[in-house]
Design an enzyme around this catalytic site. Structure first.
Site, PDB file in Angstrom:
ATOM      1  N   HIS A  85       0.827  -1.214   0.000  1.00 57.09           N
ATOM      2  CA  HIS A  85       0.000   0.000   0.000  1.00 57.09           C
ATOM      3  C   HIS A  85       0.858   1.259   0.000  1.00 57.09           C
ATOM      4  O   HIS A  85       0.539   2.234  -0.689  1.00 57.09           O
ATOM      5  CB  HIS A  85      -0.946   0.003   1.199  1.00 57.09           C
ATOM      6  N   HIS A 243      -9.134  -2.134  -5.177  1.00 56.40           N
ATOM      7  CA  HIS A 243      -8.057  -2.456  -4.236  1.00 56.40           C
ATOM      8  C   HIS A 243      -7.051  -3.426  -4.858  1.00 56.40           C
ATOM      9  O   HIS A 243      -5.840  -3.307  -4.633  1.00 56.40           O
ATOM     10  CB  HIS A 243      -8.582  -3.042  -2.929  1.00 56.40           C
ATOM     11  N   ASP A 247      -3.085  -2.793  -5.178  1.00 51.15           N
ATOM     12  CA  ASP A 247      -2.048  -3.772  -4.836  1.00 51.15           C
ATOM     13  C   ASP A 247      -1.088  -3.988  -5.998  1.00 51.15           C
ATOM     14  O   ASP A 247       0.137  -4.082  -5.804  1.00 51.15           O
ATOM     15  CB  ASP A 247      -2.686  -5.113  -4.463  1.00 51.15           C
ATOM     16  N   HIS A 270      -0.766 -10.882  -5.271  1.00 52.66           N
ATOM     17  CA  HIS A 270       0.626 -10.517  -5.017  1.00 52.66           C
ATOM     18  C   HIS A 270       1.608 -11.465  -5.703  1.00 52.66           C
ATOM     19  O   HIS A 270       2.586 -11.032  -6.324  1.00 52.66           O
ATOM     20  CB  HIS A 270       0.891 -10.504  -3.514  1.00 52.66           C
TER      21      HIS A 270
END
Length: 317
Positions: A85, A243, A247, A270
């Site tokens: 973030h 979001h 990321d 991720h």
């Protein structure tokens, strides 16, 4: 298509400190952003238990675990977790050089988004360091796949993200966000999107020692009957994919330089972001390192000229 407002490296104008808790550790943590000289890049300085300082450069080669968050470093005692973030805010705001002093093993989650970090940078402002910024320009497609998920880089005259998610949850379902990334677009469309999770997973995560600091103050929580528990509801109608895009911005910031190209992903995360970035950087025919020839304040992709990769490869540090 404009790449950014400056073709030159920047840093923040003054130190700024934030405090919060780690979303997984549940412990209090303080971070201080310190200005840095041109060529420093983004560096995390973690205070170890014995008082020593552990330096971790925010580059792809230093990425360890990516299961629940992005971790720099390869052992719990020598790592900093949940950096995505803050890295997204750094990248989107156009800060090239920064030292981040942290007194714990995890970055503070704040409200689960990048908003607090953007606020901090806007509070202090940035300084033009007068040294040309170098970019990674994608020149051919690079793709990675895993099961039904995939991510890819493609050539593009700008910096663009196209992210799609597909959850077996009626509240989320299939959502996509597509757009060119600028400080303004990130601030308006992505920066306030919060991390999210399912109530059914909470006990399992707690038992494994994760999400100990997670709460309705820093996460969007979805109940077993597929409703948002948070009193305020969603900040965007499609906050979930926004979001995931946030990321992705943070994970790709670990290239060690801003990139010129389009990043696309379907059901990514991720690990997929990290693997796609490593695939790009491991193929010298897929990208070139460039800098602007213009002295103007706004630069475009066609105004860039190649420079020697051997003289600039921060991702190998």
């Amino acid at each position: 298509m404009a790449i950014g407002l400056l073709g030159f490296q920047t840093t923040i104008a003054a130190p700024v400190t934030l405090t919060g808790i780690g979303v997984h550790s549940g412990t209090s943590v303080s971070i201080t952003f310190q200005p840095a000289e041109a060529g420093t890049g983004i560096v995390f300085n973690r205070m170890a238990a014995d008082g020593s300082m552990i330096e971790l450069k925010a580059v792809s080669s230093q990425v360890g675990n990516t299961d629940l968050c992005t971790v720099l470093g390869f052992s719990p005692a020598h790592s900093v977790a949940t950096i995505e973030h803050v890295m997204a805010a750094i990248y989107a705001y156009g800060v090239d050089n920064l030292v981040i002093e942290v007194d714990g093993a995890e970055m503070p989650i704040m409200d689960g988004s990048s908003e607090a970090f953007m606020d901090a940078f806007e509070q202090t402002g940035v300084v033009n360091l007068g040294v040309k910024r170098r970019y990674i320009r994608v020149v051919k497609p690079v793709r990675v796949e895993s099961g039904g998920s995939w991510s890819e880089f493609r050539p593009y005259d700008g910096t663009r993200f196209e992210v799609e998610i597909d959850f077996d949850c009626p509240l989320i379902g299939r959502q996509s966000w597509k757009g060119d990334l600028t400080p303004v677009s990130f601030r308006k469309e992505l920066s306030r999107a919060r991390t999210f999770g399912f109530m059914r997973d909470v006990e399992r995560l707690w038992a494994a020692g994760f999400a100990l600091g997670s709460s309705l103050e820093n996460s969007v929580v979805i109940s077993d009957d597929n409703t948002v528990i948070n009193m305020e509801g969603l900040r965007y109608h499609d906050e979930f994919v926004r979001h995931k895009t946030l990321d992705a911005v943070g994970d790709l910031a670990l290239a060690g330089a801003q990139f010129i190209g389009c990043y696309r992903s379907y059901r990514g995360g991720h690990k997929m972001n990290a693997n796609a970035l490593k695939a790009l950087l491991s193929d010298p025919t897929a990208y070139e390192v460039v800098e602007t020839r213009s002295r103007g304040q706004q630069v475009r992709a066609r105004e860039f000229v190649p420079v020697s990769v051997a003289d600039f490869a921060p991702w190998t540090a």
